[in-house]
Enzyme design. Structure first.
Site, short mmCIF file in Angstrom:
data_model
loop_
_atom_site.label_atom_id
_atom_site.label_comp_id
_atom_site.label_asym_id
_atom_site.label_seq_id
_atom_site.Cartn_x
_atom_site.Cartn_y
_atom_site.Cartn_z
N PHE A 173 -74.96 44.46 -125.46
CA PHE A 173 -74.70 45.28 -125.82
C PHE A 173 -73.29 45.81 -125.94
CE2 PHE A 173 -79.38 45.37 -125.43
CZ PHE A 173 -79.24 45.95 -126.94
N ALA A 174 -72.17 44.58 -125.42
CA ALA A 174 -71.26 45.20 -125.10
C ALA A 174 -69.56 44.84 -125.59
CB ALA A 174 -70.51 44.44 -123.93
N GLU A 202 -73.32 33.25 -127.42
CA GLU A 202 -75.02 33.21 -126.99
C GLU A 202 -75.09 31.62 -125.77
OE1 GLU A 202 -76.33 35.22 -126.94
OE2 GLU A 202 -77.23 35.82 -129.13
N GLN A 227 -74.43 31.52 -123.13
CA GLN A 227 -75.42 30.94 -121.91
C GLN A 227 -76.43 30.16 -122.26
OE1 GLN A 227 -75.06 33.82 -123.49
NE2 GLN A 227 -77.07 34.74 -124.09
N CYS A 239 -77.87 57.30 -118.88
CA CYS A 239 -76.29 58.13 -118.30
C CYS A 239 -74.87 58.38 -118.99
CB CYS A 239 -75.92 58.13 -116.67
SG CYS A 239 -75.00 56.46 -116.72
N CYS A 263 -74.11 52.73 -120.12
CA CYS A 263 -75.34 52.56 -119.29
C CYS A 263 -75.83 53.79 -120.83
CB CYS A 263 -74.94 53.34 -118.85
SG CYS A 263 -77.07 53.23 -117.60
N1 LIG Z 1 -75.89 51.44 -125.14
C1 LIG Z 1 -74.72 50.61 -126.44
N2 LIG Z 1 -73.68 50.48 -124.98
C2 LIG Z 1 -72.58 50.08 -126.53
N3 LIG Z 1 -72.94 49.75 -127.33
C3 LIG Z 1 -74.01 49.84 -128.17
C4 LIG Z 1 -75.40 50.54 -126.98
N4 LIG Z 1 -76.31 49.70 -127.91
C5 LIG Z 1 -75.77 49.58 -129.41
N5 LIG Z 1 -73.98 49.28 -128.77
C6 LIG Z 1 -74.30 48.44 -130.77
O1 LIG Z 1 -73.86 47.82 -130.18
C7 LIG Z 1 -72.58 46.79 -130.44
C8 LIG Z 1 -71.88 45.45 -129.62
O2 LIG Z 1 -72.95 44.66 -130.71
P1 LIG Z 1 -72.36 43.26 -129.79
O3 LIG Z 1 -70.59 42.62 -130.63
O4 LIG Z 1 -73.39 42.31 -130.75
O5 LIG Z 1 -73.00 43.74 -128.43
P2 LIG Z 1 -73.16 41.69 -128.05
O6 LIG Z 1 -72.92 40.78 -128.35
O7 LIG Z 1 -71.94 42.11 -126.11
O8 LIG Z 1 -74.89 42.02 -127.56
C9 LIG Z 1 -71.47 48.82 -130.35
O9 LIG Z 1 -70.47 48.48 -131.07
C10 LIG Z 1 -72.40 50.01 -130.21
O10 LIG Z 1 -72.08 49.91 -131.55
C1 LIG Z 2 -80.35 39.13 -119.99
C2 LIG Z 2 -80.22 38.41 -120.72
C3 LIG Z 2 -80.73 38.38 -122.15
N1 LIG Z 2 -81.65 37.00 -122.93
C4 LIG Z 2 -81.03 37.10 -124.43
C5 LIG Z 2 -81.72 38.21 -125.33
C6 LIG Z 2 -80.69 37.93 -126.45
O1 LIG Z 2 -81.67 36.81 -127.15
C7 LIG Z 2 -79.44 37.43 -125.77
C8 LIG Z 2 -78.26 37.38 -125.44
O2 LIG Z 2 -77.78 38.53 -126.85
P1 LIG Z 2 -76.03 39.42 -126.57
O3 LIG Z 2 -75.57 38.62 -128.18
O4 LIG Z 2 -75.25 38.42 -125.78
O5 LIG Z 2 -77.20 40.68 -127.23
O6 LIG Z 2 -80.08 36.34 -124.93
C9 LIG Z 2 -82.30 36.29 -121.82
O7 LIG Z 2 -82.88 35.21 -122.88
N2 LIG Z 2 -82.52 36.62 -120.46
C10 LIG Z 2 -81.71 37.75 -120.17
O8 LIG Z 2 -81.81 37.88 -118.55
#
Ligand SMILES: Nc1ncnc2c1ncn2[C@@H]1O[C@H](COP(=O)(O)OP(=O)(O)O)[C@@H](O)[C@H]1O
Ligand SMILES: Cc1cn([C@H]2C[C@H](O)[C@@H](COP(=O)(O)O)O2)c(=O)[nH]c1=O
Length: 230
Positions: free
Chosen positions: A38-39, A113, A115, A172, A169
């Protein structure tokens, strides 16, 4: 045989304000985007790919075929932004899947993705240094236990740039650096979204691990009691 699905796309100019990492070297580049879930890693990757495309460069995006949450033909962010992609089991199959001619035309390859790709290091070396392309990689630096995840950290020494993003977070609202798994599953790879994971700050990561550990012990002791009361 190359797939008939159009793998290379150009995107109409929509966000001309987005900055592209500047090319200074004649050969390829590696840019790495990491952070917890979600970053905004996927969002940042898609913006950079879109900016490269707007600058006239030929682009393609790859994601892991392990993540089937939104289908296999597009990359989708947590807030719904989408781009067509190649979903692959490994990166070494990309050249053959797309076809050598189409591969040669590519200037920029995005990987989401990251990783989940075991051959990430070799692919980045080969693509940037032999084939002179720009590779933009997005992935989790750490898993739910904050262990190095896959090969993402291994490519940092290859990188022109590294961007570490943070989320908010969920408990918080402060900066979140880590991903907390809310369920009691313990395998490293577990595909899921907000139903399984939440981004947390350092304090709530530590508190969360204590709470989850305590819940797990209670469940284990309940199972033991049930085993003896039958
Ligand atoms: N706790 C959170 N902190 C920040 N963004 C969040 C959160 N929950 C949902 N989002 C949403 O997730 C979006 C980011 O999604 P994405 O680019 O798919 O993230 P990632 O690939 O890092 O998982 C943000 O723009 C926001 O709209
Ligand atoms: C922390 C963590 C994540 N994963 C998986 C969960 C999601 O399918 C992806 C990450 O997706 P995003 O684009 O970064 O939101 O990874 C996992 O398999 N194991 C873990 O510990």
């Amino acid at each position: 045989m190359p797939s008939p699905r159009p793998p290379i796309f150009s995107i109409p100019i929509r966000q001309s304000h987005i900055e592209t990492p500047q090319s200074s070297s004649p050969c390829g580049e590696v840019h790495v985007i990491v952070g917890p879930m979600f970053a905004g890693k996927t969002t940042t990757l898609l913006h950079r790919i879109q900016a490269e495309s707007n600058n006239g460069r030929t682009v393609a995006v790859i994601k892991s075929n392990k993540d089937t949450r939104y289908g296999l033909d597009s990359i989708v962010t947590h807030d719904g932004m989408k781009l067509p992609c190649w979903a692959l089991a490994n990166l070494s199959s990309f050249r053959q899947k797309i076809g050598p001619d189409a591969y040669d035309q590519l200037d920029v390859i995005g990987i989401d993705e990251a990783q989940f790709f075991e051959d990430l290091y070799d692919f980045c070396c080969e693509t940037a240094e032999h084939d002179c392309k720009t590779v933009i990689v997005a992935g989790l630096d750490g898993d739910y236990l904050r262990r190095s995840f896959g090969s993402v950290l291994n490519i940092i020494p290859l990188a022109n740039s590294v961007t570490k993003l943070t989320a908010r977070c969920e408990l918080c609202g402060k900066q979140a650096f880590f991903t907390l798994r809310k369920t009691d599953e313990t395998e490293t790879e577990l595909i899921g979204g907000a139903e399984v994971y939440m981004p947390v700050c350092r304090q709530h990561y530590v508190d969360g691990q204590v709470v989850i550990g305590a819940a797990r012990s209670v469940l284990e002791s309940k199972k033991l009691q049930c085993g003896t009361c039958a």
